[in-house]
Design an enzyme around this catalytic site. Structure first.
Site, PDB file in Angstrom:
ATOM      1  N   LYS A   2      57.031  -6.965  71.378  1.00 54.19           N
ATOM      2  CA  LYS A   2      55.855  -7.837  71.480  1.00 54.19           C
ATOM      3  C   LYS A   2      55.782  -8.436  72.878  1.00 54.19           C
ATOM      4  O   LYS A   2      56.774  -8.461  73.600  1.00 54.19           O
ATOM      5  CB  LYS A   2      55.979  -8.990  70.471  1.00 54.19           C
ATOM      6  N   ARG A  58      56.622  -3.930  56.379  1.00 56.09           N
ATOM      7  CA  ARG A  58      56.339  -3.020  55.256  1.00 56.09           C
ATOM      8  C   ARG A  58      57.519  -2.087  54.988  1.00 56.09           C
ATOM      9  O   ARG A  58      57.708  -1.638  53.858  1.00 56.09           O
ATOM     10  CB  ARG A  58      55.045  -2.244  55.535  1.00 56.09           C
TER      11      ARG A  58
HETATM   12  N1  BES Z   1      55.242 -10.268  61.742  1.00 56.34           N
HETATM   13  C1  BES Z   1      54.161  -9.514  62.271  1.00 56.34           C
HETATM   14  C2  BES Z   1      52.796 -10.029  61.807  1.00 56.34           C
HETATM   15  C3  BES Z   1      52.399 -11.396  62.264  1.00 56.34           C
HETATM   16  C4  BES Z   1      51.645 -11.549  63.413  1.00 56.34           C
HETATM   17  C5  BES Z   1      52.718 -12.512  61.540  1.00 56.34           C
HETATM   18  C6  BES Z   1      51.260 -12.807  63.829  1.00 56.34           C
HETATM   19  C7  BES Z   1      52.336 -13.782  61.949  1.00 56.34           C
HETATM   20  C8  BES Z   1      51.598 -13.916  63.091  1.00 56.34           C
HETATM   21  C9  BES Z   1      54.297  -8.065  61.844  1.00 56.34           C
HETATM   22  O1  BES Z   1      55.588  -7.593  61.722  1.00 56.34           O
HETATM   23  C10 BES Z   1      53.641  -7.239  62.899  1.00 56.34           C
HETATM   24  O2  BES Z   1      54.110  -7.255  63.994  1.00 56.34           O
HETATM   25  N2  BES Z   1      52.580  -6.532  62.534  1.00 56.34           N
HETATM   26  C11 BES Z   1      51.855  -5.711  63.446  1.00 56.34           C
HETATM   27  C12 BES Z   1      51.545  -4.409  62.756  1.00 56.34           C
HETATM   28  C13 BES Z   1      51.023  -3.346  63.674  1.00 56.34           C
HETATM   29  C14 BES Z   1      52.083  -2.935  64.662  1.00 56.34           C
HETATM   30  C15 BES Z   1      50.577  -2.168  62.843  1.00 56.34           C
HETATM   31  C16 BES Z   1      50.587  -6.450  63.843  1.00 56.34           C
HETATM   32  O3  BES Z   1      50.024  -7.159  63.008  1.00 56.34           O
HETATM   33  O4  BES Z   1      50.200  -6.352  64.997  1.00 56.34           O
HETATM   34 MN    MN Z   2      56.378  -6.905  63.545  1.00 54.99          MN
END
Ligand code: BES
Ligand code: MN
Ligand code: ZN
Length: 501
Positions: free
Chosen positions: A279, A353
């Site tokens: 990230k 997931r």
């Molecule tokens: N933990 C994150 C989702 C999240 C984002 C929770 C902001 C709380 C605040 C999750 O693991 C994630 O990174 N999801 C990605 C999925 C994508 C890579 C398909 C996302 O939402 O960008």
């Molecule tokens: Mn994630």
């Protein structure tokens, strides 16, 4: 948080630094309440009352003689009677109690006979008043040398009962207290930084709570996970120096050990860096709360056990830390899940997931569930779609969906249904494996939900709650300081308390 106390006395014997007096708009008239007149007889003639209207957000502190047993009244406006829902009520009580904390009053009294006159039902009002009053005082102070200011606030919150047989109201107050404790615990866990809360630390906390409240707790370490075929959960944790854990919580009230369990599954990523698909720095720190789902499950199961709810409940916490290093999972990797399917990993940041799919599959191997509810900070897309006030609900079972909406709606954790849109399942096809774990960015929350759907049998009652928008508060409010919100905890507890699903 202070304990809740009861004053089962004639109102003239109630005692506290301050008494809260909630009024609906246009109903500011102490003369309507004989109990009030006995407890604070001076209030009826207080000139300050004349200016009060009972509007929403109106708070007025009114002083009587300092030597009286209740020397102050805090009038709390609730707005028009026909618009006073539980959200308005909780917020008003929390604002009032926050003010009492700021003023350093040492005891606050909530007069039950007055609550009874408000819309919403007597028991509900008692439960919500206690819940709001206690949560208004909760702060995450485990990491400070000196607790923050509200900790100096009221040492005692009391309910004044004038009636002769308030047993069922006492029980309602205890439910409010227990729910506040649970939500507070979930908030604390979410606020705990990644360096201090590893998968193993969650497991140890669960074991401790199991001993305290009377439920069973089993922890699968990495060797056990491998033996049981948790290839996806293991992949998420393999880039971290701190290995993954599956924590299994089992509770059953006496005589309920043989029934089909209600199963809660929580995402427990103790820190989500994104892994190799790392990230950006902005907001990454918030990812210490990527275990909010697991925290909600742990807190709800502990609270249900403490309350002895008459049913059987299983909680699964799928815990791992998602980190990049030489042994981390790579985009393109293929792993095998508990149900034997192979999964192609596309983006290592979609780790939630992966952790959940193994837990969902395993739950159905081990038990015949009455229903499975999973709760997860799963997708940024869900937060984009619904904002920070609403969780995303995915559920093809109309009755279960209705129960989820009702439970969340009454307890201040609303959710909104999003579709498990079958045609999009197409997007999860892999060239080389049984399924691919991410689809296109558009509709991201739906794709994540459809991926989970793949691991749940058609015949299993299942709901998925995406709390990515709601688990963290960007700003402080009276009911919740900035940080973890504990969202979902009370919904799960409410479901656990309810009748058989
Ligand atoms: N933990 C994150 C989702 C999240 C984002 C929770 C902001 C709380 C605040 C999750 O693991 C994630 O990174 N999801 C990605 C999925 C994508 C890579 C398909 C996302 O939402 O960008
Ligand atoms: Mn994630
Ligand atoms: Zn995550």
């Amino acid at each position: 948080m202070p304990d809740i106390q009861f004053q089962n006395l004639a109102p003239e014997h109630w005692k506290a630094d301050v008494m809260l007096i909630p009024f609906c708009e246009g109903e500011v008239d102490p003369g309507r309440h004989p109990e009030l007149d006995k407890a604070v007889p001076w209030l009826a003639v207080a000139p300050a009352l004349r200016d009060l209207r009972g509007e929403k957000d109106e708070l007025a502190l009114i002083h009587g003689h300092p030597e009286l047993s209740v020397p102050r009244a805090l009038a709390v406006g609730l707005g028009p009677r026909n618009a006073m829902g539980m959200d308005v009520f909780r917020k008003a009580i929390a604002e009032a109690v926050s003010l009492c904390a700021k003023k350093e009053f040492s005891s606050v009294l909530l007069p039950e006979p007055l609550l009874a006159g408000l819309p919403g039902g007597r028991e509900r009002l008692v439960e919500e008043a206690v819940y709001a009053a206690l949560l208004a005082l909760h702060r995450f102070s485990a990491l400070r040398r000196k607790p923050e200011r509200p900790a100096k606030g009221p040492e005692r919150i009391a309910l004044g009962f004038a009636g002769d047989n308030p047993d069922y109201l006492h029980a309602a107050a205890r439910r409010g207290e227990n729910a506040a404790d649970a939500v507070g615990m979930a908030r604390d866990l979410a606020n705990m930084p990644g360096n201090l809360l590893s998968p193993q630390a969650i497991a140890e906390r669960a074991e401790q709570l199991a001993g305290e409240y009377g439920f069973a707790c089993t922890v699968f370490n990495e060797a056990e996970l491998e033996k049981q075929g948790f290839g996806a959960l293991a992949a998420v944790g393999q880039g971290s120096a701190r290995p993954p854990r599956l924590v299994v919580l089992e509770y059953a009230a006496e005589g309920h050990g043989q029934e089909k369990p209600l199963i809660f599954v929580g995402k427990g990523i103790t820190f989500d860096s994104g892994g190799l698909c790392i990230k950006t720095a902005t907001g990454m720190g918030e990812m210490k709360s990527d275990m909010s789902g697991a925290a909600a499950v742990l807190a709800a199961v502990a609270a249900a056990a403490r309350e002895n709810v008459p049913r059987r409940i299983v909680g699964l916490l799928a815990c791992a830390e998602n980190m990049p290093d030489g042994s981390a999972m790579r985009p393109g990797d293929v792993v095998r899940t508990v149900n034997g399917d192979t999964v192609e990993i596309v983006n290592t940041d979609a780790e939630g997931r992966l952790a959940l799919c193994d837990a969902l599959a395993w739950a159905q191997k081990e038990w015949t569930p009455a229903a499975i509810i999973d709760i997860a900070t799963l997708t940024g897309a869900c937060a984009v779609a619904l904002g920070r006030g609403l969780a995303g609900l995915f559920c093809d079972d109309a009755d279960l969906a209705e129960r989820m909406r009702t439970a969340g709606g009454t307890c201040g954790e609303p959710c909104w249904e999003l579709p498990l849109w079958k045609p999009y399942a197409e997007h999860l096809k892999s060239e080389i494996a049984d399924i691919c774990h991410t689809g296109p960015r558009e509709g991201g929350a739906i794709h994540a939900a459809l991926f989970l759907r793949h691991f749940v049998a058609e015949s299993t009652r299942w709901a998925h709650l995406d709390i990515a928008g709601t688990d963290w508060a960007e700003k402080s409010s009276a009911l919740c300081p900035k940080g973890g919100t504990g969202f979902g905890t009370r919904t799960l507890l409410e479901l656990a308390r309810g009748g058989v699903l």
